[in-house]
Design a protein around this motif. Sequence first.
Motif, short mmCIF file in Angstrom:
data_model
loop_
_atom_site.label_atom_id
_atom_site.label_comp_id
_atom_site.label_asym_id
_atom_site.label_seq_id
_atom_site.Cartn_x
_atom_site.Cartn_y
_atom_site.Cartn_z
N LEU A 182 17.04 22.15 29.48
CA LEU A 182 16.41 23.58 29.79
C LEU A 182 17.68 24.08 30.78
CD1 LEU A 182 12.59 24.08 30.84
CD2 LEU A 182 14.41 25.38 28.53
N GLY A 183 18.62 22.79 30.34
CA GLY A 183 20.03 23.38 31.31
C GLY A 183 20.03 23.34 33.02
N GLN A 184 18.99 22.25 33.40
CA GLN A 184 18.77 22.94 35.05
C GLN A 184 19.63 21.87 36.26
OE1 GLN A 184 14.61 21.29 34.81
NE2 GLN A 184 14.06 23.56 34.03
N ASN A 185 20.53 22.47 36.38
CA ASN A 185 21.42 22.29 37.29
C ASN A 185 21.35 22.60 38.46
OD1 ASN A 185 22.65 21.53 34.46
ND2 ASN A 185 23.23 19.69 36.01
N PHE A 186 21.18 22.25 39.85
CA PHE A 186 20.72 23.25 40.69
C PHE A 186 21.37 23.33 42.17
CE2 PHE A 186 16.03 22.31 40.13
CZ PHE A 186 15.86 22.88 38.58
N LEU A 187 21.92 24.53 42.06
CA LEU A 187 23.52 24.16 43.01
C LEU A 187 23.06 24.53 44.56
CD1 LEU A 187 24.37 27.87 43.23
CD2 LEU A 187 25.65 26.21 43.15
N GLY B 138 16.75 32.61 35.62
CA GLY B 138 16.59 30.93 35.95
C GLY B 138 17.03 30.64 37.17
N PRO B 139 15.61 31.31 38.22
CA PRO B 139 15.78 30.60 39.87
C PRO B 139 15.62 30.13 39.82
CG PRO B 139 13.68 32.10 38.98
CD PRO B 139 14.63 31.65 37.74
N GLY B 140 15.29 28.53 39.25
CA GLY B 140 15.14 27.37 38.97
C GLY B 140 14.44 26.87 40.38
N GLU C 66 12.35 32.83 34.77
CA GLU C 66 12.56 30.83 34.78
C GLU C 66 10.96 31.29 33.68
OE1 GLU C 66 14.08 28.92 36.36
OE2 GLU C 66 12.89 28.26 34.86
N ILE C 67 11.89 30.34 32.90
CA ILE C 67 11.04 29.99 31.37
C ILE C 67 10.35 28.96 32.03
CG2 ILE C 67 12.73 28.38 30.81
CD1 ILE C 67 12.43 29.72 28.15
N ASN D 179 10.96 33.81 28.67
CA ASN D 179 12.53 33.31 28.75
C ASN D 179 13.26 34.41 28.38
OD1 ASN D 179 14.54 32.80 26.14
ND2 ASN D 179 13.32 31.76 24.90
N VAL D 180 13.94 34.69 29.00
CA VAL D 180 14.88 35.58 29.23
C VAL D 180 15.77 36.04 28.00
CG1 VAL D 180 17.15 34.52 29.05
CG2 VAL D 180 16.87 36.94 30.55
N ASN E 121 22.49 31.64 37.93
CA ASN E 121 23.66 30.41 37.59
C ASN E 121 23.27 30.23 36.08
OD1 ASN E 121 24.38 28.17 37.73
ND2 ASN E 121 23.54 27.03 39.21
N TYR F 50 23.40 25.78 28.19
CA TYR F 50 22.98 25.85 26.24
C TYR F 50 23.26 27.08 26.21
CZ TYR F 50 18.03 26.94 26.78
OH TYR F 50 17.08 27.69 27.22
N1 SAM Z 1 19.14 29.36 40.03
C1 SAM Z 1 18.96 27.95 40.35
C2 SAM Z 1 20.21 26.74 41.18
O1 SAM Z 1 21.43 27.83 41.72
O2 SAM Z 1 19.97 26.11 41.80
C3 SAM Z 1 18.77 26.96 39.35
C4 SAM Z 1 20.11 27.44 38.36
S1 SAM Z 1 19.62 26.33 36.43
C5 SAM Z 1 21.37 25.94 36.14
C6 SAM Z 1 19.40 27.09 35.46
C7 SAM Z 1 17.76 27.68 35.69
O3 SAM Z 1 17.30 28.39 33.88
C8 SAM Z 1 16.49 26.58 34.98
O4 SAM Z 1 15.92 26.86 36.38
C9 SAM Z 1 16.07 27.41 33.76
O5 SAM Z 1 14.79 26.86 33.63
C10 SAM Z 1 16.04 28.15 33.94
N2 SAM Z 1 16.39 28.34 32.25
C11 SAM Z 1 16.80 27.92 30.71
N3 SAM Z 1 16.47 28.39 29.48
C12 SAM Z 1 16.45 30.14 30.87
C13 SAM Z 1 15.56 30.38 29.49
N4 SAM Z 1 15.83 31.11 28.64
N5 SAM Z 1 14.77 32.17 30.19
C14 SAM Z 1 15.12 31.81 31.33
N6 SAM Z 1 15.34 30.96 32.45
C15 SAM Z 1 16.00 29.65 31.73
#
Ligand code: SAM
Length: 286
Positions: A24-29, A54-56, A75-76, A100-101, A125, A129
């Motif tokens: 899910l591309g989770q890389n938190f700031l 994607g608020p994480g 947020e998915i 899912n956005v 952020n 993917y």
């Molecule tokens: N905003 C947070 C931060 O900056 O620390 C998290 C950023 S992280 C790079 C991307 C976020 O997008 C994750 O929380 C992930 O679960 C969410 N995400 C991934 N695919 C998504 C989708 N299709 N729709 C909504 N959110 C999604």
Amino acid sequence: MELYNPLVIKAIRSKYGFQFSKSLGQNFLTDPGVINGIIEGADIGPNDLVIEIGPGIGVLTQAAAEAAKKVIAIEIDKNLIQILGDTLAAYDNVQVVNQNVLKTDLKKLIEEEPGEYESVKVIGNLPYYITTAIIMKLLEDHVPCKSITIMMQREVAERICSGPGNRIYGALSVAVQYYSVVSEVMDVPKEKFMPMPKVDSAVLRLDLREEPPVDLISEKMFFRVVKAGFGQRRKTLLNSLGASGYDKDRIRRALEHAGIDPARRAETLSLQEFADIANDFSKGDD
Ligand code: SAM
């Protein structure tokens, strides 16, 4: 709570049994300077509605909620919803949507939002993917917002910003520049995330255009020509534009009318030149 602090992120992970999802591309700031940079770069005001993708765990969401009238965060990952409920409990101007956005009707979401707002701004952020899919959806769906301020891989940001003559100039650059005026907010090294991704990032701001930068008879034809041209970018226009459905004679005529050498390649064309070719095709043969 300093949600950017790696120790706090670790504590949240163990409290909720949360595991980072790579898919899910989770890389938190982890850097307050970057968070402020995004909020300031997006120019969020007290009467704005912010849509966050994607608020994480809510690190940017909190900062946006301080600056805006309301934040809708999409947020998915359902595993993050309870966490967000807790980290955002003190903010009564945040709504979290577990979706899912790419499947969310953002236009409807914004149009049905009952509050009165000065403008709508999208921030995020982005999960790497689906970066380009999200950007293209926001632009092609004509989501009614003023600007989109988003973090992405630096390489994608460079492609978006590049112009004719550059080897990374492509259909994405043309599409984003057609719909918006692009500016660079900041570069963000990979060390500013947890877990650390393999590549560096950058934040871009896209200010949506009220009027297109070129006059088109058919937007559909413009993108057909752009897609065909870059589909076989090593070929000359005379050959690559065959993919747009026209034969060589017609392509030669269109290029001649537009004053473009048929031996050139798509990567050398400006938006205006793509528009000139597309408009000639749209006019028909007379
Ligand atoms: N905003 C947070 C931060 O900056 O620390 C998290 C950023 S992280 C790079 C991307 C976020 O997008 C994750 O929380 C992930 O679960 C969410 N995400 C991934 N695919 C998504 C989708 N299709 N729709 C909504 N959110 C999604």
